[in-house]
Every structure is written in structure tokens, then in C-alpha cells.
Design a protein around this motif. Structure first.
Motif, PDB file in Angstrom:
ATOM      1  N   LEU A 116       0.835  -1.194   0.000  1.00  0.00           N
ATOM      2  CA  LEU A 116       0.000   0.000   0.000  1.00  0.00           C
ATOM      3  C   LEU A 116       0.872   1.248   0.000  1.00  0.00           C
ATOM      4  N   ASP A 117       0.628   2.137  -0.960  1.00  0.00           N
ATOM      5  CA  ASP A 117       1.355   3.401  -1.046  1.00  0.00           C
ATOM      6  C   ASP A 117       0.540   4.467  -0.320  1.00  0.00           C
ATOM      7  N   VAL A 118       0.844   4.664   0.945  1.00  0.00           N
ATOM      8  CA  VAL A 118       0.056   5.578   1.773  1.00  0.00           C
ATOM      9  C   VAL A 118       0.218   7.016   1.296  1.00  0.00           C
ATOM     10  N   ALA A 119       1.403   7.374   0.839  1.00  0.00           N
ATOM     11  CA  ALA A 119       1.657   8.753   0.426  1.00  0.00           C
ATOM     12  C   ALA A 119       0.735   9.194  -0.705  1.00  0.00           C
ATOM     13  N   SER A 120       0.410   8.287  -1.611  1.00  0.00           N
ATOM     14  CA  SER A 120      -0.441   8.637  -2.751  1.00  0.00           C
ATOM     15  C   SER A 120      -1.910   8.285  -2.520  1.00  0.00           C
ATOM     16  N   LEU A 121      -2.227   7.771  -1.353  1.00  0.00           N
ATOM     17  CA  LEU A 121      -3.600   7.351  -1.055  1.00  0.00           C
ATOM     18  C   LEU A 121      -4.512   8.567  -0.882  1.00  0.00           C
ATOM     19  N   GLU A 122      -5.578   8.613  -1.645  1.00  0.00           N
ATOM     20  CA  GLU A 122      -6.553   9.694  -1.551  1.00  0.00           C
ATOM     21  C   GLU A 122      -7.921   9.111  -1.202  1.00  0.00           C
ATOM     22  N   ILE A 123      -8.492   9.578  -0.110  1.00  0.00           N
ATOM     23  CA  ILE A 123      -9.803   9.114   0.339  1.00  0.00           C
ATOM     24  C   ILE A 123     -10.646  10.343   0.658  1.00  0.00           C
ATOM     25  N   GLY A 124     -11.768  10.481  -0.027  1.00  0.00           N
ATOM     26  CA  GLY A 124     -12.608  11.661   0.101  1.00  0.00           C
ATOM     27  C   GLY A 124     -13.196  11.853   1.489  1.00  0.00           C
ATOM     28  N   GLU A 125     -13.659  13.071   1.738  1.00  0.00           N
ATOM     29  CA  GLU A 125     -14.178  13.417   3.061  1.00  0.00           C
ATOM     30  C   GLU A 125     -15.473  12.689   3.402  1.00  0.00           C
ATOM     31  N   LYS A 126     -16.215  12.245   2.390  1.00  0.00           N
ATOM     32  CA  LYS A 126     -17.485  11.575   2.682  1.00  0.00           C
ATOM     33  C   LYS A 126     -17.282  10.207   3.339  1.00  0.00           C
ATOM     34  N   PHE A 127     -16.070   9.676   3.269  1.00  0.00           N
ATOM     35  CA  PHE A 127     -15.796   8.375   3.872  1.00  0.00           C
ATOM     36  C   PHE A 127     -15.306   8.578   5.299  1.00  0.00           C
ATOM     37  N   ASP A 128     -16.094   8.138   6.274  1.00  0.00           N
ATOM     38  CA  ASP A 128     -15.725   8.356   7.671  1.00  0.00           C
ATOM     39  C   ASP A 128     -15.066   7.137   8.306  1.00  0.00           C
ATOM     40  N   LEU A 129     -14.943   6.036   7.550  1.00  0.00           N
ATOM     41  CA  LEU A 129     -14.280   4.842   8.081  1.00  0.00           C
ATOM     42  C   LEU A 129     -13.454   4.195   6.974  1.00  0.00           C
ATOM     43  N   ILE A 130     -12.221   3.812   7.326  1.00  0.00           N
ATOM     44  CA  ILE A 130     -11.345   3.091   6.413  1.00  0.00           C
ATOM     45  C   ILE A 130     -11.225   1.653   6.904  1.00  0.00           C
ATOM     46  N   ALA A 131     -11.586   0.712   6.055  1.00  0.00           N
ATOM     47  CA  ALA A 131     -11.555  -0.711   6.394  1.00  0.00           C
ATOM     48  C   ALA A 131     -10.339  -1.355   5.744  1.00  0.00           C
ATOM     49  N   ILE A 132      -9.499  -1.987   6.539  1.00  0.00           N
ATOM     50  CA  ILE A 132      -8.273  -2.606   6.039  1.00  0.00           C
ATOM     51  C   ILE A 132      -8.268  -4.093   6.378  1.00  0.00           C
ATOM     52  N   THR A 133      -8.087  -4.926   5.378  1.00  0.00           N
ATOM     53  CA  THR A 133      -7.897  -6.352   5.624  1.00  0.00           C
ATOM     54  C   THR A 133      -6.411  -6.571   5.850  1.00  0.00           C
ATOM     55  N   GLN A 134      -6.024  -6.693   7.117  1.00  0.00           N
ATOM     56  CA  GLN A 134      -4.603  -6.764   7.467  1.00  0.00           C
ATOM     57  C   GLN A 134      -3.979  -8.071   7.005  1.00  0.00           C
ATOM     58  N   ASN A 135      -4.678  -9.180   7.228  1.00  0.00           N
ATOM     59  CA  ASN A 135      -4.177 -10.485   6.809  1.00  0.00           C
ATOM     60  C   ASN A 135      -5.238 -11.134   5.931  1.00  0.00           C
ATOM     61  N   GLU A 136      -4.955 -11.257   4.648  1.00  0.00           N
ATOM     62  CA  GLU A 136      -5.914 -11.810   3.691  1.00  0.00           C
ATOM     63  C   GLU A 136      -5.669 -13.313   3.559  1.00  0.00           C
ATOM     64  N   THR A 137      -6.555 -14.092   4.191  1.00  0.00           N
ATOM     65  CA  THR A 137      -6.380 -15.534   4.254  1.00  0.00           C
ATOM     66  C   THR A 137      -6.425 -16.184   2.882  1.00  0.00           C
ATOM     67  N   SER A 138      -7.190 -15.629   1.964  1.00  0.00           N
ATOM     68  CA  SER A 138      -7.406 -16.284   0.678  1.00  0.00           C
ATOM     69  C   SER A 138      -6.163 -16.308  -0.191  1.00  0.00           C
ATOM     70  N   ASN A 139      -5.328 -15.267  -0.131  1.00  0.00           N
ATOM     71  CA  ASN A 139      -4.156 -15.215  -1.003  1.00  0.00           C
ATOM     72  C   ASN A 139      -2.843 -15.053  -0.240  1.00  0.00           C
TER      73      ASN A 139
END
Length: 351
Positions: A116-139
Motif C-alpha cells: 500500500l502506497d500511503v503517500a499517494s492514497l486519496e480518500i474523500g471526506e465523505k468516507f468516515d471509516l477506512i476498512a483494512i484487511t490486514q491479513n488476507e487468508t485467501s491469497n
């Protein structure tokens, strides 16, 4: 048969004794409004904080499974919309469920080999929660603690919710880096399925109060109201909570488990790297999970090696979703003993 499936996975060998003790102590008949359960809840929360290094002011809640938390978060925390960062099938399922409740939900799909490139990450103001799958079991990928903290620092006014279903109790997580954490006990906790954990920061609890959602059996406000007295909003899996408490009592602090699993994973990685037949599903060590190893190959080969493993008394985890025909997965969970892990390594070296 030793199972290396990534969930439900191998339970701790002490489970038989825990179950006998639960029966002898009357735990299986304990009322969830009784002092017995309230003490059990309080003791389990204390152990979670001590053994996993969860901040003292965070709150532990019990749910039916990790996936129930998708609904709880979407209905009781999210006010405008959530933004999901994921790379695989389970992250996508969380996204799809959130979209079912809120059409404004959006996402960023990560490549399995690219951090994940946090520096280039853009998330609009309408989003009040960021959901992150820390450990993806499937892959068999992960998002490092440091990156989760960077996301939180960049978006301090947004809630951060993290799926650690296949990593909590396996690796050391920086709980201060996010507001909402969840997992299930049938993976790194080494227990039977049927109990989910939801851990909330004071900021998340305040967000729930501000939204004021209520009226559902699993409305977070209702859950927190009961949890204030170390009770639950519905008849819980009392046995599961007891087994969790007993297991935590016998486990070392998380930094020791973390080091053990990282050492094991290095051995597994070296074994696969030296093989002419085996290939790691994820090549980038920065995005590769420490608790689930994915191994890829041609469909016929995958079928053959899984069958051969079973003949040696070992069950490999199947690949998941579109990866099922061309991969298998190996759980690197704490309940697997050193002897069992060495048997696995010997098999892979000789195959």
C-alpha cells in the motif's frame, strides 16, 4: 491427521483438558447474567490485554464470528460511507456486504505483490471509516503494522477498522494504530469455531454513541451497554469464552509467539525456495503473510501433493476462490507443535 488448513485449523492439544474442566466446573450450564460469567468475561478481557498488548482503555466484545462484525461496523459505526483497502476474496466480501448496506461504499484493490502506497492514497471526506484487511487468508498477503499506522496518521478524523482474522494472537499487532479490530478464535487462537472478537478504542465507542444506531439484536450500543457490566446482549458461546480464557492463561505474551511464527515462516520459505517443484504464491516478502503460506503450481501438481501429504498424515489447506485449483495453503498457527511443523518441512523437502 495433522491439519495445516488455515481455518478452522488445529486446536491446542490441551483442549481436551479444558473441556473436561469446563464440564466439571459447570461452565456449560452457566447463565450469562450470573456472577460466574461476568467474572469469566472480565478475566478474559484482562488476559487479552495482557497477552496481546491491547491498550487498557480498549473494550473487548464477543460476537458469533468475525464476519458478523462486518454488519456491526457498517450499521453501528459508519455514518456516511466506508472505504475498503483489500487484496483478496475476504476483503472483497467485507466490501460487498458494506455496499449492500450503503451504496456509497468505495474501495482500493491492492496487487498482491505491491505494498500500500500511503503517500499517494486519496480518500474523500465523505468516507468516515477506512476498512483494512490486514491479513488476507485467501491469497496469503498482509498489510504491515507500520502502514496501518501511516493510514491513521494521514486520516486522523476517520475511523480505522482492521480485519485480523488470521493474524490476531499469532503476530504482534499495534492496536493503538486503529480503532476497531476483529478476529475469530478458530485460527491463531487455536480453538473451535463459534466465537468472534471485536475490540474497540474509546474513539470508536464514542463514534457509536454519536451515531446512536439501535433496535437490532447486535446494535453496538446494545452490546456496549451490556458489556459495561461484563454481560452480553444475547446468550453467548459461554464455553467458547471459557476455552479462550484457559488458552490465554497457558500462552506466552504475544512477542514470543510472534518470534516463533516468524522463525518458522523463514524455515518454510527457505524450504520452498530450494525446491524445484514448489513456488510461493506471494513473492514479495513485504506483502507476504506471516501466518498463512500460499504455494502455487499447476492444477495436477497441486492435487498430487495434497494427496501425498494426506498419505503422510497431513492435510493441507485448499486454495481459496479463483486460486483453489492452482494453489494450496499452509497455516503457520501457534497451536501447531514444533514436531508437527518439522514433519511438514521434511515432507516438502523430500517431495
Amino acid at each position: 491427521m495433522i491439519t495445516f488448513a488455515p481455518g478452522p485449523s488445529k486446536v491446542y492439544d490441551q483442549l481436551a483438558q479444558y473441556l473436561q474442566d469446563a464440564f466439571d466446573q459447570g461452565i456449560m450450564s452457566a447463565n450469562h447474567r450470573s456472577a460466574t460469567f461476568m467474572n469469566l468475561y472480565q478475566e478474559t478481557e484482562t488476559l487479552i490485554k495482557e497477552k496481546l498488548h491491547v491498550p487498557e482503555d480498549y473494550k473487548l466484545l464477543f460476537t458469533s464470528c468475525a464476519t458478523e462484525n462486518w454488519e456491526i461496523i457498517a450499521q453501528s459505526i459508519v455514518e456516511s460511507a466506508s472505504f475498503h483497502i483489500y487484496s483478496g476474496s475476504f476483503g472483497k466480501k467485507w466490501l460487498n456486504f458494506a455496499q449492500h448496506l450503503n451504496a456509497e461504499t468505495a474501495s482500493l484493490k491492492l496487487d498482491t505483490e505491491t505494498e500500500l502506497d500511503v503517500a499517494s492514497l486519496e480518500i474523500g471526506e465523505k468516507f468516515d471509516l477506512i476498512a483494512i484487511t490486514q491479513n488476507e487468508t485467501s491469497n496469503a498477503t498482509e498489510v504491515r503494522n507500520e502502514l496501518i499506522r501511516q493510514v491513521g496518521n494521514k486520516f486522523p478524523n476517520k475511523m480505522i477498522a482492521v480485519d485480523t482474522t488470521s493474524s490476531m494472537a499469532g503476530i504482534e499487532l499495534d492496536f493503538t494504530a486503529a480503532d476497531i479490530w476483529y478476529a475469530s478464535v478458530q485460527k491463531c487462537f487455536g480453538l473451535p469455531a463459534g466465537l468472534g472478537l471485536l475490540i474497540l478504542s474509546p474513539k470508536a465507542i464514542e463514534k457509536c454513541k454519536n451515531k446512536g444506531e439501535s433496535g437490532r439484536y447486535n446494535s453496538l450500543s446494545f452490546m456496549l451497554e451490556n458489556a459495561a457490566n461484563y454481560q452480553t446482549h444475547y446468550t453467548p458461546n459461554v464455553l467458547g469464552v471459557y476455552l479462550l480464557k484457559r488458552s490465554l492463561e497457558d500462552r506466552p505474551e504475544i512477542q514470543e509467539t510472534d518470534q516463533m511464527l516468524r522463525d518458522r515462516m523463514r524455515k518454510l520459505e527457505n524450504t520452498i525456495a530450494q525446491s524445484d517443484k514448489l513456488m510461493m504464491l506471494v513473492q514479495n516478502t513485504d506483502t507476504r503473510s506471516k501466518t498463512v503460506m500460499g504455494i502455487s503450481g499447476k492444477e495436477v501438481f497441486i492435487q498430487e501433493i495434497k494427496k501425498a501429504a494426506e498419505q503422510h498424515g497431513m492435510q493441507m489447506g485448499s486454495g481459496y476462490g479463483p486460486l483453489k485449483p492452482t494453489s494450496f495453503r499452509i497455516a503457520n498457527f501457534p497451536a501447531i507443535t514444533d514436531a508437527e511443523f518439522e514433519k511438514l518441512l521434511s515432507f516438502l523437502k523430500e517431495y
